[in-house]
Scaffold this active site. Sequence first.
Site, PDB file in Angstrom:
ATOM      1  N   ASN A 151       0.799  -1.217   0.000  1.00 35.89           N
ATOM      2  CA  ASN A 151       0.000   0.000   0.000  1.00 35.89           C
ATOM      3  C   ASN A 151       0.831   1.267   0.000  1.00 35.89           C
ATOM      4  OD1 ASN A 151       0.229  -1.567   2.533  1.00 35.89           O
ATOM      5  ND2 ASN A 151      -0.366   0.352   3.501  1.00 35.89           N
ATOM      6  N   CYS A 326      -0.344   6.609   8.710  1.00 41.07           N
ATOM      7  CA  CYS A 326      -0.905   7.873   9.178  1.00 41.07           C
ATOM      8  C   CYS A 326      -2.343   7.613   9.588  1.00 41.07           C
ATOM      9  CB  CYS A 326      -0.840   8.901   8.049  1.00 41.07           C
ATOM     10  SG  CYS A 326      -1.432  10.519   8.494  1.00 41.07           S
TER      11      CYS A 326
HETATM   12  N1  PLP Z   1      -4.563  -4.455   3.476  1.00 44.60           N
HETATM   13  C1  PLP Z   1      -3.984  -3.475   2.778  1.00 44.60           C
HETATM   14  C2  PLP Z   1      -2.771  -3.766   1.965  1.00 44.60           C
HETATM   15  C3  PLP Z   1      -4.507  -2.177   2.819  1.00 44.60           C
HETATM   16  O1  PLP Z   1      -3.911  -1.206   2.124  1.00 44.60           O
HETATM   17  C4  PLP Z   1      -5.650  -1.939   3.607  1.00 44.60           C
HETATM   18  C5  PLP Z   1      -6.217  -0.574   3.731  1.00 44.60           C
HETATM   19  O2  PLP Z   1      -5.532   0.406   3.572  1.00 44.60           O
HETATM   20  C6  PLP Z   1      -6.228  -3.008   4.309  1.00 44.60           C
HETATM   21  C7  PLP Z   1      -5.656  -4.255   4.221  1.00 44.60           C
HETATM   22  C8  PLP Z   1      -7.444  -2.823   5.173  1.00 44.60           C
HETATM   23  O3  PLP Z   1      -8.623  -2.741   4.395  1.00 44.60           O
HETATM   24  P1  PLP Z   1      -9.911  -1.997   4.987  1.00 44.60           P
HETATM   25  O4  PLP Z   1      -9.647  -0.538   4.913  1.00 44.60           O
HETATM   26  O5  PLP Z   1     -11.027  -2.415   4.051  1.00 44.60           O
HETATM   27  O6  PLP Z   1     -10.116  -2.507   6.355  1.00 44.60           O
END
Ligand code: PLP
Length: 386
Positions: A151, A326
């Site tokens: 991410n 953040c």
């Molecule tokens: N996994 C990754 C790689 C993410 O980027 C995110 C959210 O930013 C999540 C899991 C969590 O997802 P959610 O926001 O639907 O709980």
Amino acid sequence: MSTQRRSYFDWNATAPLRAEARAAMQAALAATGNASSVHAEGRAARALIEQARTDVAALVGAEAKTVIFTAGGTEANALALTPQIEAGADKALRGGLLVSAVEHPSVLAGGRFERVEIVPVDPQGRVDLVQLQKKVEEIARPLVSVMLANNETGVIQPIREVAAIVHAAGGLLHVDAVQGAGRVACDMAALGADLMTMSAHKIGGPQGAGALVRRADLHFPAPLIRGGGQERNYRAGTENVAAIAGFGAAAKAALAGREVAAARMAALRDRIEAGLRAESPDVVIFGAGAERLPNTISFSKPGMKAETAIIAFDLNGIAVSSGSACSSGKVQPSHVLAAMGVDPALAGGAIRLSLGWDTTEDDAGNVLNAWRKVASALSKGRGIAA
Ligand code: PLP
């Protein structure tokens, strides 16, 4: 402050709701019916959920019946990470959990395992396959969790190689595909994933909806949320029909538009990266030597502070985020960049620009104009202002 329209470069945090998702949600909200009820209204709600299940499954090349709807990616990760996963007649508990050092906090938290073993990454942010091999051999029947794409940096993991190592050791592989689904090819079987997490709001669906997709013969005997028998007993609670319908519509649109959107985003990403470097040759782009998502740029520059740069971009009409976690509005050091061995001072200036399917050439021009101001303020030692 500039009068240009705002340019949104924070798609990895959340994407705008797609028109298709909005329409599906409005239609679902206008109807009454609990999907567990047998009357016509209940059956209509059930039909919406099952259509969404088919569309979400298609995005990862899975069978509809293997999709478990959850309240988001975080919950899907928490459901997946349990020692209690049965594969056919095999009911023995998983011996331990191994996760890469750059996973999302919801994976690093370890779900229902008591201990989490970390697998390091290389300086480009890719999981260290030699270390993985060593660690899977130390743990009997491991569950391994490695994300499809990061991410913060957009770095794509070598999932096929990871799957081969994990399966040879008798382990199972969970892949958090929250950032990869809809952006790059994400066929579960082709990748070798046994379990896969998705989140609606990263692909143009609503926040608060997600899914865990399982290999058809995998079973979770102990649901995370107990109660009614919804979601084939995998996840209790009356389904959020509108959110699920929006998720399904977003998944369908994401699949249909994926290749065109990826090509557009990659071209804009390359233009922006070239522009950042042209203005400031000392810009460092994290993970640039690895395969990356077409939409993500994580960069820094010596002397830059993420908090001030975010504000300066914002005042210039650009929404960006720090490359660091953040979650409460306060920038924390990035565990991802730390795992990649990035100097903490440089990591403290990391900015993430993430693009989406309707990012335009104008947006790219706007972010580069803003960068010119940010970088020139920095080089004059004035700190950063709008
Ligand atoms: N996994 C990754 C790689 C993410 O980027 C995110 C959210 O930013 C999540 C899991 C969590 O997802 P959610 O926001 O639907 O709980």
